[in-house]
Design an enzyme around this catalytic site. Structure first.
Site, short mmCIF file in Angstrom:
data_model
loop_
_atom_site.label_atom_id
_atom_site.label_comp_id
_atom_site.label_asym_id
_atom_site.label_seq_id
_atom_site.Cartn_x
_atom_site.Cartn_y
_atom_site.Cartn_z
N LYS A 116 -2.29 10.28 -0.29
CA LYS A 116 -1.51 11.39 0.27
C LYS A 116 -2.41 12.55 0.67
O LYS A 116 -2.11 13.29 1.62
CB LYS A 116 -0.46 11.84 -0.75
CG LYS A 116 0.57 10.78 -1.08
CD LYS A 116 1.55 11.25 -2.13
CE LYS A 116 2.57 10.18 -2.47
NZ LYS A 116 1.97 9.00 -3.11
N ARG A 274 5.23 0.78 4.41
CA ARG A 274 5.95 -0.39 3.89
C ARG A 274 7.43 -0.21 4.17
O ARG A 274 7.86 0.83 4.67
CB ARG A 274 5.74 -0.50 2.37
CG ARG A 274 6.12 0.79 1.64
CD ARG A 274 6.07 0.66 0.14
NE ARG A 274 6.15 1.93 -0.54
CZ ARG A 274 7.27 2.60 -0.77
NH1 ARG A 274 8.43 2.12 -0.34
NH2 ARG A 274 7.27 3.76 -1.42
#
Length: 613
Positions: A116, A274
């Site tokens: 992140k 994903r």
């Protein structure tokens, strides 16, 4: 063309992918740990491969074993699902290096967004490097992974070191990576995300928005599409930013770009490379199968120039085996029955009789409703959950129903602090004052040999039940006309159905019993013995293990004889990859300490005793 797919995952998501594969005529391969040898995903696949050697919690993180399983089973492609190795670029490369098709984004795209901190830097956003009073509150967050693991809110500077330590430990356990970072925490923001789908020919579809603001422990509970209440300009901005993020890393496949929306502005959170748990709401609104699209993209097919048109509104609720009224403690045991009414979608990795274990996330199922309007979808989902048969451990079902009917939610005024404000009103389990009597009458009929009546007067029969932590005693009688009880008229009673008339109103109660556990409609009861065991009573101030797990920490310097304050964290137990703090139930002196780091504990085990002052 892909003819066989191994799903490198378990539970609900593996079953979900297998369902699409079956529709497409694709052979399916499951992998499983020893703990999952009889799990539903291993049973429904065409082929199942045991992953040997690793502990249950680590099995699905062994990419080398999964690649070997794919080759040994003859699978031609690997679908990662979500969680575990789904966002691991090394695993994606290992799959490709083995000559298998990877049903996911390119490894370099996963790598670019895997951390992140690096993802934010890619989009020109820097995390906080030094925290001051002016920055508070802040959020400590794991750089890898998701699902709320490795996250801590910090409101005072002195809390920061412990928050960093706890987040690092939890992240390392869940993702194998203990890196964390700090960012500003927006108290009243909404969690809004954009589903994207990108092919290998340069087309990127932004498939609308989703609102995922109702969260517990930073993990989503209720999600919906489209996100309500956004201005057209803000919705366009979110879609534009999502496409920009995808193009920045040459993304392909399904992915999600997440934002925090506050004061009409969008703040980038992360990109999940994903499929997401909440993808069914997007599927319902756009009328597509995202797993099928993932497979088509992996085969090299192109998307159309424009995405399909959105229709209606969809809402998903995550049904967890957990106790919201007691710190969201995960629950284990036998799921005797799980059934929802027609008209809603149920995605689950369990079937009746399965065991909910200690090693994995406690999500039982996702229940999804789709309707022309948001109000209709909310009503349909709340009604379906309320009337569902969920027999087994404690779940969050009652919390979900109350959340969906809360005025703040129905008016779409919710934010990520919803449960911080309302948990006390929402978490208590649903109870029906007539449920204990219905349970007793059903039990009495089931035990009777001679039609349930006696020819002579008798004393009332007495039964005791625990309901929502309180003991209830009920009395009934066997009469010539059948079973009777004061204050009600027993219209009908058998082992499965009791009909009572109360003040002229006739009500039906469906009853199911499994040992001492009784379910009367949505009310969960425990039948109590006629004569309680005095030895089973705990001393006041006892700390017991609320779940099976491992003691990972005891408060620094905590020894017998120490003075503690009510609510002070004393012991931390890790279960299902999350740490749960067990506080002092009262102010006093620690008179006994049995818990030790590394100790395996079972529910109800005595960990410590605080002698109240």
């Amino acid at each position: 063309m892909i003819s066989s797919v191994l799903v490198a995952n378990r539970g609900e998501i593996a079953c979900r992918v297998f369902r699409t594969c079956a529709d497409l005529g694709i052979r399916t391969v499951a992998v499983h740990s020893d703990a999952d040898a009889d799990a539903l995903h291993a049973r429904v696949a065409d082929t199942a491969v045991r992953l040997p050697g690793a502990a249950p919690a680590e099995t699905y993180l062994r990419g080398d074993l999964i690649v070997k399983a794919a080759l040994a089973s003859g699978a031609g492609a690997v679908h990662p699902g979500y969680g575990f190795l789904s966002e691991n670029p090394g695993f994606a490369r290992a799959v490709l290096d083995a000559g298998l098709v990877w049903i996911g984004p390119p490894p370099q795209a996963i790598e670019a967004m895997a951390s992140k901190t690096r993802a934010k830097q890619l989009l020109g956003i820097e995390p906080l490097h030094e925290v001051t009073e002016a920055d508070l509150p802040v959020l400590v967050k794991a750089a890898a992974g998701g699902g709320g693991r490795g996250m801590r809110i910090v409101r005072r500077l002195e809390e920061l070191p412990a928050a960093l330590e706890g987040a690092r430990a939890e992240a390392a356990s869940a993702f194998g990576d203990g890196e964390v970072f700090v960012e500003p925490y927006l108290e009243h923001g909404r969690h809004v995300e954009v589903q994207i789908l990108a092919d290998t020919h340069g087309t990127v579809w932004p498939l609308g928005t989703r609102d995922c603001s109702l969260q517990r422990r930073h993990q989503k509970v209720i999600e919906e599409a489209p996100a309500p209440g956004l201005t057209p300009a803000l919705a366009d901005e979110l879609r534009t930013l999502a496409v920009r993020a995808a193009r920045a890393v040459s993304y392909t496949g399904a992915g999600t770009v997440e934002f925090l929306v506050a004061d009409g502005r969008a703040h980038f959170l992360e990109m999940n490379t994903r499929l997401q748990v909440e993808h069914p709401v997007t599927e319902a609104v756009f009328g597509i199968d995202l797993v099928a699209e993932q497979i088509r993209i992996a085969e090299g097919h192109a998307l159309g120039t424009e995405p399909p048109r959105a229709r209606g509104h969809a809402i998903e609720a995550r049904l967890y085996a957990e106790d919201p009224a007691h710190g969201w403690a995960p629950q284990t045991g036998t799921l005797h029955r799980l059934a929802v009414p027609d008209g809603v979608r149920l995605d689950t990795g369990y079937t009746d009789g399965d065991t909910i274990g200690v090693h994995y996330d406690p999500m039982l199922a996702k229940v999804v409703a789709h309707a022309p309007t948001r109000a209709e979808a909310v009503r349909r989902l709340a009604g379906a959950l309320e009337s569902a048969a969920i027999h087994g451990p404690v779940t969050n079902r009652d919390l979900l129903v109350r959340s969906l009917r809360h005025p703040e939610f129905t008016a779409a005024r919710m934010d990520t602090g919803f449960y911080d404000r309302h948990l006390g009103d929402l978490a208590e389990p649903a109870t029906d004052p007539h449920a204990p009597l219905a349970a007793a009458l059903a039990d009495a009929h089931g035990r009777s040999r001679f039609g349930g009546w006696r020819n002579v007067p008798s004393q009332p029969q007495v039964k005791r039940y625990e309901m929502a932590g309180e003991e209830h005693e009920v009395r009934y009688r066997h009469t010539r006309d059948g079973l009777a009880a004061d204050g009600v008229r027993v219209v009908h009673a058998d082992a499965r159905l009791v009909v009572l008339e109360v003040d002229g109103v006739r009500r039906k109660f469906e009853v199911a019993r499994y040992g001492d556990q009784v379910h009367v409609g949505a009310t969960r009861l425990t039948a109590l013995p006629r004569f309680p065991d005095p030895a089973a009573q705990l001393a006041p101030g006892s700390l017991i293990a609320p779940m099976p797990g491992t003691v990972v920490r005891v408060a620094d310097g905590l020894t017998e004889g120490a003075t503690v304050q009510a609510g002070q964290g004393l012991i931390w137990v890790e279960a299902m990859k999350m740490q749960h703090m067990i506080p002092a139930p009262t102010a006093g002196t620690l008179s006994a300490l049995h818990a030790r780091p590394g100790q395996q504990v079972e529910p109800g085990m005595l960990l410590a005793v605080v002698q109240p002052t």
